[in-house]
Design an enzyme around this catalytic site. Structure first.
Site, mmCIF file in Angstrom:
data_model
loop_
_atom_site.group_PDB
_atom_site.id
_atom_site.type_symbol
_atom_site.label_atom_id
_atom_site.label_comp_id
_atom_site.label_asym_id
_atom_site.label_seq_id
_atom_site.Cartn_x
_atom_site.Cartn_y
_atom_site.Cartn_z
ATOM 1 N N GLU A 89 -20.266 16.444 58.580
ATOM 2 C CA GLU A 89 -19.684 16.115 59.750
ATOM 3 C C GLU A 89 -20.855 15.289 60.626
ATOM 4 O OE1 GLU A 89 -20.064 20.196 62.499
ATOM 5 O OE2 GLU A 89 -18.415 20.007 61.270
ATOM 6 N N LYS A 151 -13.034 16.060 64.918
ATOM 7 C CA LYS A 151 -13.548 17.390 65.244
ATOM 8 C C LYS A 151 -13.817 17.381 67.004
ATOM 9 C CE LYS A 151 -16.801 21.201 64.379
ATOM 10 N NZ LYS A 151 -17.768 21.803 63.425
#
Length: 245
Positions: A89, A151
Site C-alpha cells: 500500500e 484505502k
C-alpha cells in the site's frame, strides 16, 4: 456473523516493537484475519510468523506522507516483496493532488504498480485532506493507474474513514476496484456499517471478533455471504441424503 476475511490487522506506529509484531501476528492467525499490515522493516518477521497461516502480509511504502520520490517508493516496494510482502500500500502524493498536477499523481501510482506487477496495490487517498471533488478525482486517477484497492486513510492525519466518503468512493469506482475503510473502526457494529456502505476490507488496530451485533443486519455483504454458505451447506446435505436413498 463472520467478518474475519474483511479484517486487515494493522500496526504502523513508529514505536512498534518486535514483541508487538509477534502479538499482532498471533492474533491475526487466531482470529483468521485476512492480513496484517506492518512497516517494511517488519515484513520478514511477520512472514515468518505467519508461515502456517492463511493471513497475508501487507506493508506501507512512502508512509505516512506519500511525498517521497517515486523511485524510493519503487525500491521500498520491491524490497518488501522480496522479503515476503503479499500486498503493497502506498500513500497518494497529496502535494501533487492539491497542485492539480494529475499527470504526476498518475505517474507516481502507475510506476509503482508496474514495478510490482501482479502484487495487489492499495492507494491511500487520505480523505481528511481532500474535498468531495478531489476524492472523486483521486479515485479516477487510481483506476487509470490500475490500483487494486482504494484505502481511505493513513491514521496519521486529521481523521479516519467516514461513511460518506466510502459511499462517494463506491459510487466512483463502480466495482472496478475494492475499497478499504481505515481509521476509527474499533468494534463489530462500526465495521458492519462500513461494509454496508460499500467497503470490501476493514483496516483496524483493534481486535474485532465476529458475533452478535446490536443492530439488525439485512443487506450487508456479510449477511449475503452467510446466506450463501447456509444454502450451499443445505444443498450439499440434500444431495448426500438423496445418494444414500
Amino acid at each position: 456473523m463472520d467478518i474475519s476475511s474483511y479484517i486487515d490487522f494493522t500496526l504502523l506506529k513508529p514505536t512498534t516493537t518486535e514483541r508487538e509484531i509477534i502479538d499482532l501476528c498471533n492474533a491475526a492467525h487466531k482470529n483468521n484475519y485476512y492480513s496484517v499490515c506492518v512497516s517494511s522493516s517488519f515484513v520478514p518477521l511477520a512472514k515468518q510468523l505467519l508461515l502456517d497461516s492463511d493471513a497475508k502480509v501487507c506493508t506501507a511504502i512512502g508512509f505516512p506522507l506519500g511525498s517521497m520520490s517515486t523511485q524510493s517508493k519503487i525500491y521500498e516496494a520491491e524490497k518488501a516483496i522480496e522479503d515476503g510482502a503479499d500486498e503493497i500500500e502506498m500513500v497518494l502524493n497529496l502535494g501533487y493532488m492539491k497542485s492539480r498536477n494529475y499527470v504526476s499523481v498518475l505517474k507516481d501510482i502507475s510506476d509503482v504498480k508496474r514495478a510490482i506487477g501482479k502484487t495487489p496495490l492499495k492507494v491511500i487517498v487520505e480523505i481528511s485532506e481532500l474535498n468531495k471533488n478531489e476524492i472523486i478525482k483521486a479515485c479516477e486517477i487510481c483506476l487509470d493507474a490500475k490500483a487494486d484497492i482504494i484505502k481511505t486513510s493513513t491514521g496519521f492525519s486529521k481523521s479516519g474513514a467516514t461513511l460518506t466518503a466510502v459511499k462517494i468512493i463506491k459510487k466512483t469506482l463502480r466495482d472496478r476496484a475494492k475499497i478499504e475503510a481505515s481509521g476509527g473502526i474499533d468494534d463489530l457494529d462500526i465495521a458492519l456499517k462500513y461494509i454496508d456502505a460499500g467497503a470490501d476490507r476493514i483496516d483496524t488496530s483493534s481486535i474485532i471478533k465476529s458475533g452478535y451485533s446490536s443492530r439488525q443486519i439485512r443487506n450487508t455483504k456479510v449477511y449475503k455471504d452467510y446466506i450463501e454458505t447456509v444454502l450451499n451447506s443445505n444443498n450439499n446435505q440434500s444431495i448426500s441424503t438423496n445418494k444414500q436413498v
